[in-house]
Design a protein around this motif. Structure first.
Motif, PDB file in Angstrom:
ATOM      1  N   LEU A   1     -11.418 -52.223  -6.270  1.00 48.50           N
ATOM      2  CA  LEU A   1     -12.603 -51.887  -7.066  1.00 48.50           C
ATOM      3  C   LEU A   1     -13.844 -52.481  -6.405  1.00 48.50           C
ATOM      4  CD1 LEU A   1     -13.968 -50.757  -9.618  1.00 48.50           C
ATOM      5  CD2 LEU A   1     -13.425 -52.916 -10.766  1.00 48.50           C
ATOM      6  N   PHE A   2     -13.692 -53.654  -5.775  1.00 50.27           N
ATOM      7  CA  PHE A   2     -14.822 -54.296  -5.094  1.00 50.27           C
ATOM      8  C   PHE A   2     -15.332 -53.416  -3.952  1.00 50.27           C
ATOM      9  CE2 PHE A   2     -13.127 -58.819  -6.215  1.00 50.27           C
ATOM     10  CZ  PHE A   2     -13.377 -58.554  -7.558  1.00 50.27           C
ATOM     11  N   ASP A   3     -14.422 -52.679  -3.291  1.00 49.73           N
ATOM     12  CA  ASP A   3     -14.828 -51.780  -2.211  1.00 49.73           C
ATOM     13  C   ASP A   3     -15.648 -50.623  -2.768  1.00 49.73           C
ATOM     14  OD1 ASP A   3     -13.461 -53.207  -0.178  1.00 49.73           O
ATOM     15  OD2 ASP A   3     -11.583 -52.276  -0.793  1.00 49.73           O
ATOM     16  N   ILE A   4     -15.161 -50.016  -3.855  1.00 47.51           N
ATOM     17  CA  ILE A   4     -15.865 -48.884  -4.452  1.00 47.51           C
ATOM     18  C   ILE A   4     -17.255 -49.297  -4.936  1.00 47.51           C
ATOM     19  CG2 ILE A   4     -15.885 -47.342  -6.481  1.00 47.51           C
ATOM     20  CD1 ILE A   4     -12.976 -46.862  -6.094  1.00 47.51           C
TER      21      ILE A   4
ATOM     22  N   PRO B   1     -22.463 -44.927  11.158  1.00 47.31           N
ATOM     23  CA  PRO B   1     -21.368 -45.830  11.519  1.00 47.31           C
ATOM     24  C   PRO B   1     -20.254 -45.761  10.488  1.00 47.31           C
ATOM     25  CG  PRO B   1     -23.154 -47.060  10.516  1.00 47.31           C
ATOM     26  CD  PRO B   1     -23.648 -45.654  10.667  1.00 47.31           C
ATOM     27  N   LYS B   2     -19.103 -46.305  10.837  1.00 53.12           N
ATOM     28  CA  LYS B   2     -17.987 -46.344   9.899  1.00 53.12           C
ATOM     29  C   LYS B   2     -18.417 -47.049   8.618  1.00 53.12           C
ATOM     30  CE  LYS B   2     -14.290 -46.241  13.354  1.00 53.12           C
ATOM     31  NZ  LYS B   2     -13.582 -45.043  12.917  1.00 53.12           N
ATOM     32  N   SER B   3     -17.893 -46.597   7.511  1.00 50.20           N
ATOM     33  CA  SER B   3     -18.306 -47.154   6.224  1.00 50.20           C
ATOM     34  C   SER B   3     -17.814 -48.586   6.071  1.00 50.20           C
ATOM     35  CB  SER B   3     -17.761 -46.307   5.073  1.00 50.20           C
ATOM     36  OG  SER B   3     -16.361 -46.460   4.970  1.00 50.20           O
ATOM     37  N   ASP B   4     -18.472 -49.326   5.174  1.00 51.23           N
ATOM     38  CA  ASP B   4     -18.066 -50.706   4.909  1.00 51.23           C
ATOM     39  C   ASP B   4     -16.653 -50.768   4.343  1.00 51.23           C
ATOM     40  OD1 ASP B   4     -20.482 -51.624   5.823  1.00 51.23           O
ATOM     41  OD2 ASP B   4     -21.393 -51.770   3.835  1.00 51.23           O
TER      42      ASP B   4
END
Length: 448
Positions: free
Chosen positions: A186-189, A73-76
């Protein structure tokens, strides 16, 4: 044009970047985190907060986009960036929720319906030509002009006649949201959950609320007023239902899909056209050949859907622009189970990226990949080596609409104007959410 000269390209990373350097680079240009070796190899893997794999191998890409779709699925990160704006629409939804929406929306983009909307595209091409002619030989930003032209088309074919709809308001709200919310956090990474606030996306709240209010009002107004004489996309969506279950879209689902079509439907085509005009100005020989074709086919008229079979070279230019500067230049998925891709072990939770920009410039798949050669599309490219609209079941539902629109505008303008570059104004390809020409595409034009 000297053989060694090639159009502008993104300077890809020549050495590994750590997490903080990757974040800094990604916030300025997402594509700058792609390692140069991705243009020379079938797969590249690494760890930056999470394990990741970049795929340039067509067989491995086929597995991700077609054979094992449910496992990837598509990434978060993708969902976190876009869900606040477009909810669980076709672009975001997964599994059964995506499948029924796709079945309900597919007839909207049938060949018959797309062809019926072509007069709106022709009219916008005429209006755009008039604005460019009014500028005479003064330099103008063709990217800004194409955004205006394609947004006029999208506004007309999605929400024609809506008294509560202001295209200017929606356009400003979309731009404000992308500017505030589109940059990677940065929270996404680090993979932190969505409930941890991203400051930039909190700041985008006002623009987001405005976008959704405008779209909700338009949907409710159309439900009350009914369809016009020529159904637009909103009419067709309102009429649409899942042929398997009879389910139709709620107001919220209509709103989210409407915003998806408005956002994706105008900017991606505007980008494609802006890069196509840049490339035509870059190589005057290509431009002359396309102009001769357009003049022969159109005989002084504005291009229509009926002219498309007689404009193959103009279509090749659009295809080559999409190869060199794909609007969605990097997509990512999250592996739900262990797998093997291109001989590389993939663990559950790994991020699997398809860097379409690098795929389209991969030396294993393309001859002289950085060169502008529309003629390469005289033959169909290898499947899963060319992905301007994705592929598999989730291929872009509006691809035929976008291609029809792009060829109509390109041919109409090239038949009447010669475009030339402005010295010192070379565009810089930068991707935040889409691959944009930073600084604009500044060209001069003159009558031919």
């Amino acid at each position: 044009m000297p053989e060694s000269q090639t159009p502008v390209a993104v300077p890809l990373a020549r050495k590994p970047l750590g997490m903080l350097k990757s974040l800094a680079a990604a916030r300025n240009n997402v594509l700058s985190i792609i390692p140069y070796i991705a243009t020379q190899q079938p797969v590249v893997s690494g760890t930056t907060g999470v394990r990741w794999h970049m795929l340039m191998d067509p067989d491995a890409i086929r597995r991700v986009l077609l054979e094992e779709l449910e496992n990837y699925p598509k990434s978060d990160v993708t969902k976190n960036l876009l869900r606040p704006a477009i909810g669980e629409s076709l672009f975001i939804a997964e599994g059964a929720h995506w499948r029924w929406q796709r079945r309900a929306a597919a007839p909207v983009f049938s060949h018959r319906n797309v062809s019926a909307l072509a007069p709106v595209m022709s009219a916008a091409a005429e209006t755009s030509l008039a604005r460019i002619e009014a500028a005479d030989k003064r330099a103008s930003d063709i990217y800004a002009e194409m955004v205006r032209a394609t947004f006029d088309i999208t506004a007309s074919v999605t929400l024609s006649g809506s008294a509560l709809f202001s295209s200017d308001e929606v356009h400003r709200a979309i731009d404000a949201y992308i500017a505030a919310a589109g940059k990677l956090s940065l929270f996404d990474i680090l993979g932190l959950p969505m409930w941890v606030p991203r400051p930039s996306r909190v700041m985008a709240g006002a623009s987001l609320k405005q976008m959704k209010t405008i779209a909700d009002d338009a949907v409710n107004s159309r439900r009350s007023a009914g369809a016009g004489d020529v159904p637009d996309l909103l009419d067709l969506l309102l009429e649409g239902e899942d042929p398997e279950t009879g389910r139709s879209m709620s107001t919220a689902e209509l709103r989210d899909n409407l915003l998806t079509f408005i956002v994706a439907g105008h900017e991606t085509t505007a980008l494609t056209l802006a890069w196509a005009f840049y490339l035509c100005a870059f190589d005057q020989g290509v431009q002359d050949k396309a102009r001769a074709e357009a003049q022969s086919a159109l005989q002084g008229r504005t291009a229509t859907a009926a002219d498309l079979p007689n404009l193959p070279y103009c279509r090749m230019i659009i295809d080559e622009a999409l190869r060199l500067y794909p609007p969605a230049a990097l997509v990512s998925r999250t592996a739900q189970a262990p797998d093997t891709l291109a001989g590389r072990e993939v663990k559950k939770g790994d991020t699997v990226m398809i860097p379409i920009y690098a795929l389209h410039r991969n030396a294993l798949l393309w001859d002289d990949p950085d060169a502008f050669r529309p003629e390469r599309f005289a033959e169909k490219p290898q499947r899963y080596a060319y992905l301007p609209f994705g592929d598999g079941p989730r291929i872009c539902i509006g691809a035929s609409f976008a291609l029809q629109e792009a060829v109509i505008i390109l041919a109409t303008l090239l038949a009447k104007r010669r475009f030339s570059p402005v010295q010192g104004k070379t565009p810089d390809p930068v991707m935040i959410l889409t691959l944009r020409p930073e600084g604009g595409v500044w060209l001069t034009s003159e009558a031919v």
